[in-house]
Design a protein around this motif. Sequence first.
Motif, PDB file in Angstrom:
ATOM      1  N   TYR A 159       0.819  -1.214   0.000  1.00 38.73           N
ATOM      2  CA  TYR A 159       0.000   0.000   0.000  1.00 38.73           C
ATOM      3  C   TYR A 159       0.856   1.268   0.000  1.00 38.73           C
ATOM      4  O   TYR A 159       0.483   2.276   0.613  1.00 38.73           O
ATOM      5  CB  TYR A 159      -0.968  -0.020   1.190  1.00 38.73           C
ATOM      6  N   GLU A 174       1.573   3.230   3.214  1.00 43.85           N
ATOM      7  CA  GLU A 174       0.444   3.740   3.993  1.00 43.85           C
ATOM      8  C   GLU A 174      -0.133   2.654   4.898  1.00 43.85           C
ATOM      9  O   GLU A 174      -0.355   1.524   4.464  1.00 43.85           O
ATOM     10  CB  GLU A 174      -0.650   4.229   3.032  1.00 43.85           C
ATOM     11  N   ASP A 175      -0.368   3.008   6.157  1.00 43.94           N
ATOM     12  CA  ASP A 175      -1.059   2.119   7.085  1.00 43.94           C
ATOM     13  C   ASP A 175      -2.543   2.266   6.781  1.00 43.94           C
ATOM     14  O   ASP A 175      -3.151   3.284   7.095  1.00 43.94           O
ATOM     15  CB  ASP A 175      -0.763   2.494   8.532  1.00 43.94           C
ATOM     16  N   THR A 176      -3.119   1.267   6.143  1.00 46.63           N
ATOM     17  CA  THR A 176      -4.503   1.363   5.677  1.00 46.63           C
ATOM     18  C   THR A 176      -5.514   0.798   6.665  1.00 46.63           C
ATOM     19  O   THR A 176      -6.712   0.802   6.379  1.00 46.63           O
ATOM     20  CB  THR A 176      -4.657   0.613   4.337  1.00 46.63           C
TER      21      THR A 176
END
Length: 159
Positions: free
Chosen positions: A29, A32-34
């Motif tokens: 991602y 990004e920490d989704t």
Amino acid sequence: MTTIEARPWDDPHGVYLREQQRVEILARYDGEDTEPGVHPSADDVAVFLIAFDDAGSPLGCGALRQLDDTSAEVKRMFVEKSARGTGVATAVLRALEQAAVDRGWTTVRLETGTGQPDAIRFYEREGYVPIPAYGDYIGSETSLCYERVLSSGVPADAR
């Protein structure tokens, strides 16, 4: 042969596996920490399992977080790349389902992401069906949610 053991959340092998998962997710991602909502912790994980090979090396892990009186959520399901396709993931998932049944939970839910087509195929193959986003996943553009209703005794497909 793979053995699966219940371990505390802070077990060093579990910490290692969860860190490997985090690295892989961030790569998928674009850094990004989704994951929306509260990340799992020792305070809210009811079950944490680790799969080991014969030499005692950790191969994979998974956890359950209780959602309500009858359901739980799979968290931190991960298998080392070298062990993928060997049945480790299925063994961990079935052990988590059995742990849910043992606690009287009849439904297991989970969230995976749009950037994880291998996980999507795995969960669908293992009998999980798509459901509307729930909880903190509502409104998340990358979240895909699934559910499996378990029979009493053992998971339906494990009989």
